[in-house]
Design a protein around this motif. Structure first.
Motif, PDB file in Angstrom:
ATOM      1  N   UNK A 133       7.266   8.488 -18.042  1.00  0.00           N
ATOM      2  CA  UNK A 133       6.853   7.471 -17.295  1.00  0.00           C
ATOM      3  C   UNK A 133       7.751   5.993 -17.547  1.00  0.00           C
ATOM      4  N   UNK A 134       7.920   6.009 -18.986  1.00  0.00           N
ATOM      5  CA  UNK A 134       8.844   4.892 -19.067  1.00  0.00           C
ATOM      6  C   UNK A 134      10.040   4.865 -18.571  1.00  0.00           C
ATOM      7  N   UNK A 135      10.726   5.825 -18.528  1.00  0.00           N
ATOM      8  CA  UNK A 135      11.941   5.934 -17.695  1.00  0.00           C
ATOM      9  C   UNK A 135      11.975   5.837 -16.183  1.00  0.00           C
ATOM     10  N   UNK A 136      10.710   6.363 -15.865  1.00  0.00           N
ATOM     11  CA  UNK A 136      10.447   6.278 -14.257  1.00  0.00           C
ATOM     12  C   UNK A 136      10.485   4.878 -13.883  1.00  0.00           C
ATOM     13  N   UNK A 137       9.680   4.190 -14.746  1.00  0.00           N
ATOM     14  CA  UNK A 137       9.421   2.699 -14.487  1.00  0.00           C
ATOM     15  C   UNK A 137      10.538   1.954 -14.509  1.00  0.00           C
ATOM     16  N   UNK A 138      11.477   2.296 -15.610  1.00  0.00           N
ATOM     17  CA  UNK A 138      12.801   1.650 -15.580  1.00  0.00           C
ATOM     18  C   UNK A 138      13.680   1.905 -14.278  1.00  0.00           C
ATOM     19  N   UNK A 139      13.776   3.140 -13.956  1.00  0.00           N
ATOM     20  CA  UNK A 139      14.445   3.594 -12.744  1.00  0.00           C
ATOM     21  C   UNK A 139      13.774   2.607 -11.560  1.00  0.00           C
ATOM     22  N   UNK A 140      12.523   2.524 -11.465  1.00  0.00           N
ATOM     23  CA  UNK A 140      11.739   1.688 -10.501  1.00  0.00           C
ATOM     24  C   UNK A 140      12.228   0.291 -10.371  1.00  0.00           C
ATOM     25  N   UNK A 141      12.564   0.046 -11.253  1.00  0.00           N
ATOM     26  CA  UNK A 141      13.188  -1.441 -11.275  1.00  0.00           C
ATOM     27  C   UNK A 141      14.338  -1.632 -11.031  1.00  0.00           C
ATOM     28  N   UNK A 142      15.249  -0.835 -10.595  1.00  0.00           N
ATOM     29  CA  UNK A 142      16.638  -0.724 -10.138  1.00  0.00           C
ATOM     30  C   UNK A 142      16.899  -0.802  -8.636  1.00  0.00           C
ATOM     31  N   UNK A 143      17.909  -1.222  -8.192  1.00  0.00           N
ATOM     32  CA  UNK A 143      17.897  -1.054  -6.445  1.00  0.00           C
ATOM     33  C   UNK A 143      17.437   0.268  -6.169  1.00  0.00           C
ATOM     34  N   UNK A 144      16.551   0.250  -5.226  1.00  0.00           N
ATOM     35  CA  UNK A 144      16.269   1.742  -4.682  1.00  0.00           C
ATOM     36  C   UNK A 144      17.291   2.225  -3.821  1.00  0.00           C
ATOM     37  N   UNK A 145      18.087   1.457  -3.027  1.00  0.00           N
ATOM     38  CA  UNK A 145      19.351   1.835  -2.313  1.00  0.00           C
ATOM     39  C   UNK A 145      20.183   2.542  -3.146  1.00  0.00           C
ATOM     40  N   UNK A 146      20.738   1.703  -4.090  1.00  0.00           N
ATOM     41  CA  UNK A 146      21.709   2.388  -5.152  1.00  0.00           C
ATOM     42  C   UNK A 146      21.164   3.498  -5.859  1.00  0.00           C
ATOM     43  N   UNK A 147      19.827   3.817  -6.134  1.00  0.00           N
ATOM     44  CA  UNK A 147      19.374   5.121  -6.829  1.00  0.00           C
ATOM     45  C   UNK A 147      19.340   6.058  -5.801  1.00  0.00           C
ATOM     46  N   UNK A 148      18.950   5.867  -4.514  1.00  0.00           N
ATOM     47  CA  UNK A 148      19.046   7.168  -3.682  1.00  0.00           C
ATOM     48  C   UNK A 148      20.259   7.544  -3.633  1.00  0.00           C
ATOM     49  N   UNK A 196       9.224  27.658 -15.620  1.00  0.00           N
ATOM     50  CA  UNK A 196      10.337  27.137 -16.218  1.00  0.00           C
ATOM     51  C   UNK A 196      11.349  26.873 -15.038  1.00  0.00           C
ATOM     52  N   UNK A 197      11.328  27.384 -14.086  1.00  0.00           N
ATOM     53  CA  UNK A 197      12.138  27.128 -12.646  1.00  0.00           C
ATOM     54  C   UNK A 197      11.471  25.907 -12.047  1.00  0.00           C
ATOM     55  N   UNK A 198      10.435  25.775 -12.020  1.00  0.00           N
ATOM     56  CA  UNK A 198       9.777  24.549 -11.549  1.00  0.00           C
ATOM     57  C   UNK A 198      10.625  23.301 -12.286  1.00  0.00           C
ATOM     58  N   UNK A 199      10.305  23.660 -13.375  1.00  0.00           N
ATOM     59  CA  UNK A 199      11.042  22.337 -14.438  1.00  0.00           C
ATOM     60  C   UNK A 199      12.526  22.245 -14.182  1.00  0.00           C
ATOM     61  N   UNK A 200      13.119  23.164 -13.719  1.00  0.00           N
ATOM     62  CA  UNK A 200      14.744  23.201 -13.322  1.00  0.00           C
ATOM     63  C   UNK A 200      14.782  22.082 -12.069  1.00  0.00           C
ATOM     64  N   UNK A 201      13.939  22.150 -11.161  1.00  0.00           N
ATOM     65  CA  UNK A 201      14.011  21.344  -9.968  1.00  0.00           C
ATOM     66  C   UNK A 201      13.943  20.028 -10.317  1.00  0.00           C
ATOM     67  N   UNK A 202      13.673  19.528 -11.314  1.00  0.00           N
ATOM     68  CA  UNK A 202      14.000  17.884 -11.579  1.00  0.00           C
ATOM     69  C   UNK A 202      15.246  17.519 -12.044  1.00  0.00           C
ATOM     70  N   UNK A 203      15.333  16.307 -11.782  1.00  0.00           N
ATOM     71  CA  UNK A 203      16.751  15.564 -12.172  1.00  0.00           C
ATOM     72  C   UNK A 203      16.891  15.684 -13.876  1.00  0.00           C
ATOM     73  N   UNK A 215      14.717   9.877  -8.132  1.00  0.00           N
ATOM     74  CA  UNK A 215      14.816  10.797  -9.324  1.00  0.00           C
ATOM     75  C   UNK A 215      13.426  11.211  -9.838  1.00  0.00           C
ATOM     76  N   UNK A 216      13.697  12.572 -10.126  1.00  0.00           N
ATOM     77  CA  UNK A 216      12.186  13.411 -10.445  1.00  0.00           C
ATOM     78  C   UNK A 216      12.419  13.588 -12.077  1.00  0.00           C
ATOM     79  N   UNK A 217      11.709  13.379 -13.032  1.00  0.00           N
ATOM     80  CA  UNK A 217      11.687  13.478 -14.360  1.00  0.00           C
ATOM     81  C   UNK A 217      10.188  14.661 -14.737  1.00  0.00           C
ATOM     82  N   UNK A 263       9.546   9.882  -9.804  1.00  0.00           N
ATOM     83  CA  UNK A 263       8.508  10.748  -9.682  1.00  0.00           C
ATOM     84  C   UNK A 263       8.519  11.447 -11.260  1.00  0.00           C
ATOM     85  N   UNK A 264       7.501  11.436 -11.809  1.00  0.00           N
ATOM     86  CA  UNK A 264       7.074  12.391 -12.937  1.00  0.00           C
ATOM     87  C   UNK A 264       6.245  13.394 -12.715  1.00  0.00           C
TER      88      UNK A 264
END
Length: 272
Positions: free
Chosen positions: A206-221, A128-135, A114-116, A51-52
């Motif tokens: 978005x570029x990092x999110x797309x990179x993460x999306x290309x990894x195993x979703x099981x391992x990411x979660x 500022x606190x909403x921003x802190x909620x992201x990974x 993951x959230x960016x 998520x971005x």
């Protein structure tokens, strides 16, 4: 939700944008509700792998809408006024371990993927606190940030105190909280609030999110579960949790696909 937040999903990446541009995406009741509704939807949405979270227009989020300050003085939902403030309003836990305003931040931390946060313009107070909620936080160098609650005689109460202490040295958190001074994205990078300081935060996120999306979703979660738990777990419990998560992954369909796609030098085809 469409009046405060836009959501688009493409190839496993959810692009969440605050769109109250005329108010610099300030937090009113509708924005709080939109943040919670969107986060809760994404928690159960199939196929989401990253998520971005960003703000449209001139800012990420300017903090609490000034119109909401007047509501603080009046009793709400039958609460009784007592010496020193209100009883039974914010103290009530409405979403597990948090209240409603805290949930607008905590929902992103608890999201299973993951959230960016891509941050530009300003991120003040509640923003500022909403921003802190992201990974992770990708912040433009000229962004203005502030733990601004002290300006209004308040404390950061949207989970900020519980997240900041794991990101930045305690004395720095105290100085910024006690003074409410405005600091830049550049400084945020030096002290630890920014994961990356970049002139193009949303594009890079978005570029990092797309990179993460290309990894195993099981391992990411599983990784996010482990890292979230590591904040509060005793070492023995954390070490056991590592082993439990790894046992689940070894030999699973997506784990085998990770190995085979690397050996065969091809794009992986993961199952959700």
């Amino acid at each position: 939700m469409s009046e405060r937040i836009s959501l688009s999903i493409e190839n496993g990446v959810a692009d969440v944008r605050l769109v109250r541009m005329d108010k610099m995406n300030a937090l009113d009741d509708a924005m709080f509700e939109a943040l919670i509704e969107t986060g809760e939807r994404l928690a159960t949405e199939k196929g989401i792998r990253a998520v971005v979270l960003s703000g449209e227009g001139r800012a990420f989020c300017a903090g609490l809408d000034m119109g909401n300050f007047g509501k603080m003085a009046a009793p709400k939902d039958g609460a009784k006024k007592e010496e020193g403030g209100m009883l039974g309003r914010l103290e009530r836990r409405t979403h597990g371990i948090v209240n409603r305003p805290q949930h607008a931040v905590w929902v992103w931390r608890q999201l299973p993927v993951p959230v960016i946060a891509a941050v530009h313009g300003v991120a003040y107070g509640g923003g500022f606190q909403v921003m802190l909620g992201a990974d992770m936080r990708y912040i433009a160098p000229d962004t203005k940030l502030s733990i601004m609650e002290i300006k209004w005689g308040l404390v950061p109460d949207m989970a900020g105190t519980q997240i900041m202490r794991h990101l930045v040295r305690e004395d720095i958190v105290r100085e910024l909280t006690y003074t409410g001074r405005v600091f830049t994205g550049e400084e945020a990078g030096r002290i630890g609030f920014a994961t990356r300081v970049t002139a193009t935060p949303r594009e890079d996120a978005l570029a990092t999110a797309r990179e993460i999306a290309g990894k195993s979703p099981d391992a990411i979660r599983a990784s996010k579960r482990l890292l979230n738990a590591a904040v509060v777990a005793e070492p023995a419990a954390g070490l056991l949790m590592e082993s439990v998560e790894q046992d689940k992954l070894i030999g699973s369909r997506n784990q085998i696909e990770s190995v085979m796609s690397n050996l065969e030098k091809r794009a992986a085809n993961y199952a959700d």
